[in-house]
Design an enzyme around this catalytic site. Structure first.
Site, PDB file in Angstrom:
ATOM      1  N   PHE A 156       0.405  -0.932  -0.445  1.00  0.00           N
ATOM      2  CA  PHE A 156       0.260  -0.226   0.449  1.00  0.00           C
ATOM      3  C   PHE A 156       0.654   1.295  -0.312  1.00  0.00           C
ATOM      4  O   PHE A 156       0.160   2.604   0.235  1.00  0.00           O
ATOM      5  CB  PHE A 156      -1.045   0.166   0.979  1.00  0.00           C
ATOM      6  CG  PHE A 156      -2.193  -0.918   0.910  1.00  0.00           C
ATOM      7  CD1 PHE A 156      -3.114  -1.115   0.646  1.00  0.00           C
ATOM      8  CD2 PHE A 156      -2.102  -1.749   1.951  1.00  0.00           C
ATOM      9  CE1 PHE A 156      -4.129  -2.636   0.302  1.00  0.00           C
ATOM     10  CE2 PHE A 156      -2.484  -3.704   2.157  1.00  0.00           C
ATOM     11  CZ  PHE A 156      -3.690  -3.359   1.291  1.00  0.00           C
ATOM     12  N   CYS A 278      -0.569   2.899 -10.359  1.00  0.00           N
ATOM     13  CA  CYS A 278      -1.076   1.934  -9.733  1.00  0.00           C
ATOM     14  C   CYS A 278      -2.870   2.256 -10.202  1.00  0.00           C
ATOM     15  O   CYS A 278      -3.687   1.979 -11.345  1.00  0.00           O
ATOM     16  CB  CYS A 278      -1.346   2.363  -8.692  1.00  0.00           C
ATOM     17  SG  CYS A 278       0.463   1.529  -8.074  1.00  0.00           S
TER      18      CYS A 278
END
Ligand code: NAD
Length: 453
Positions: A156, A278
């Site tokens: 993350f 992303c």
């Protein structure tokens, strides 16, 4: 623990350095000779806050190494982590790199007796680790799952904040297919005092996509609200959002009356859209997965559609006060997709530059870190110049467009040179300023009516 990491890019290198900082014996592998040679000279291959110093520390003190990978590599580790790229190509997630690596690992596992867990950290659509990856490893190793371990540990970290995010994450997701892998993952992250979420690998994969989709939803939602606000007249969407944020469901009130402003509110500031390595590709891969499952992903389609249109808002608004952009001299401040990184993958700046070149504007592009990357992607050309000292050309500039929230750009309002922009246009595409900071310029931004200028 002895850890191998395959794929020494943004995620692999930062993860490797952080695991090494926490006392693990880490070797990072890559198939790109230049990456390995450069890192062995302690020269990072990309810019990330703190990377150079941390890399140098772990190379000197903790035995951190980088090596070239081959089909005869002896990984000699308890965990082999995979962090190669998973781009979106030809209408779907491209698993070429990860499949190649699964084969290499399978070949290695055939010859070893020790138990090894393979942990996927790359972002892959739900079901990939326990089907595609498992089958390849089983085929080339001649072993069944249980004889080797399989896990999924989504990443993350945010570029620009990568070390803080990796060393102090909000949570660590430990996806596993076998109990031995769970035990190894618990041991790997023992020194991280943070919430650990233990789930199967496809839940781990899904957490990453759900997370990115919901964050991207906020961005497209506020951009749509901003675009509507813009057209109504005499409204600034930031005044609107101040009113929205003061709902205590967005900003809870402490007993002493003070408010908590959660980070999620930053995703509710209008701008020129999301880019990066992303969000765009993950949302597209997720949408294609939904379609393959027979679901019409209306929400994902809308998020992507709003986002694709958003960079053009800049040109559209600019043309309202400067209808002919031909030969207008425009300074672009910001090329990286976000501050504190040199990554330009899917940067909104690319789209804005292309639109403005189409209008025959003359562009001067600046970024504190990303000029080299952008130059190799969009070569300098007739109307596209790259500048390292934007202050030196300010005199000849008609329009400044701020596209990335670098700290140094936040300071431009206070720079005495900015008086050279009197009566000229400043387009704040990231909401870094307010109009009052440029009283003598024409201040434009997303979600603030043109007639307010
Ligand atoms: P990257 O392109 O920066 O790095 C990938 C590296 O893998 C490259 O150095 C490449 O040379 C290497 N590689 C490719 N094939 C290889 C092979 N067969 N053997 C060895 N090395 C090989 O990618 P990244 O940004 O680090 O992303 C990696 C994964 O992590 C992706 O799935 C991405 O979606 C995910 N992710 C990225 C971020 C981010 O902010 N960059 C955050 C979270 C998750």
């Amino acid at each position: 623990m002895k850890i191998s990491i395959i794929g020494t890019g943004y995620v692999g290198l930062v993860t490797g350095v952080c695991l090494s900082m926490r006392g693990h014996h880490v070797t990072c592998y890559d198939n790109d000779k230049n990456v390995v040679e450069s890192l062995n000279k302690c020269k990072p291959t990309f810019y990330e806050n703190g990377l150079k110093n941390n890399l140098s520390t772990v190379m000197t003190n903790n035995g951190f190494q980088t090596k070239i990978i081959s089909n005869s590599t002896n990984f000699d580790s308890e965990i082999i982590m995979v962090t190669v790229g998973t781009p979106f190509l030809n209408g779907k997630i491209d698993l070429t790199f990860i499949k190649e690596v699964a084969k290499t690992i399978g070949i290695y596992l055939r010859s070893v007796t020790q138990f090894v867990s393979v942990v996927i950290k790359s972002t892959v659509v739900p079901g990939t680790t326990d089907t595609v990856i498992r089958k390849i490893i089983e085929k080339y190793s001649g072993k069944k799952i249980g004889e080797f371990g399989l896990g999924m540990n989504p990443e993350f970290l945010r570029e620009g904040n990568a070390f803080e995010d990796a060393l102090e994450p909000d949570r660590i997701v430990l996806g596993y297919e076998d109990y031995e892998t769970l035990k190894l993952l618990r041991k790997l992250y023992e020194s991280w005092e943070t919430e650990k979420i233990e789930v199967n690998t496809r839940t781990a994969e899904m957490i990453k996509y759900a997370n990115n989709s919901l964050l991207a939803t906020q961005i497209s939602a506020v951009n749509e609200i901003a675009n509507i606000t813009q057209e109504i007249g005499d409204i600034d969407v930031m005044d609107v959002m101040r009113g929205v944020f003061s709902d205590k469901r967005w900003s809870p009130i402490h007993q002493d009356g003070s408010r908590i402003y959660p980070d999620i509110l930053k995703y509710l500031i209008p701008g020129c859209g999301f880019g990066g390595s992303c969000f765009p590709k993950d949302l597209m891969a997720f949408k294609v997965l939904a379609e393959e499952l027979g679901i019409n992903p209306k929400m994902l389609n809308s998020i992507l559609e709003i986002n694709e249109r958003q960079p053009y808002q800049i040109v559209r608004l600019l043309k309202k006060i400067l209808p002919i952009l031909e030969d207008a001299k425009i300074l672009i401040l910001g090329l990286a997709f976000k501050p504190d990184t040199d990554d330009i993958r899917n940067s909104v700046s690319i789209e804005v530059i292309r639109y403005l070149l189409n209008e025959n504007a003359i562009l001067y592009a600046h970024d504190p870190q990303a000029i080299a990357n952008m130059q190799s992607f969009l070569k300098p050309q007739k109307n596209l110049n790259y500048v390292t000292a934007w202050q030196e050309i300010l005199k000849q500039i008609d329009v400044i467009i701020v596209l990335t929230e670098w700290i140094e750009y936040k300071k431009i309002a206070k720079n005495p040179l900015i008086k050279l922009m009197d009566k000229k246009i400043i387009f704040d595409a990231r909401r870094l300023f307010n109009a009052k900071e440029f009283p003598r310029s024409k201040y434009l931004t997303i979600g603030r009516s043109i007639n307010s200028t």
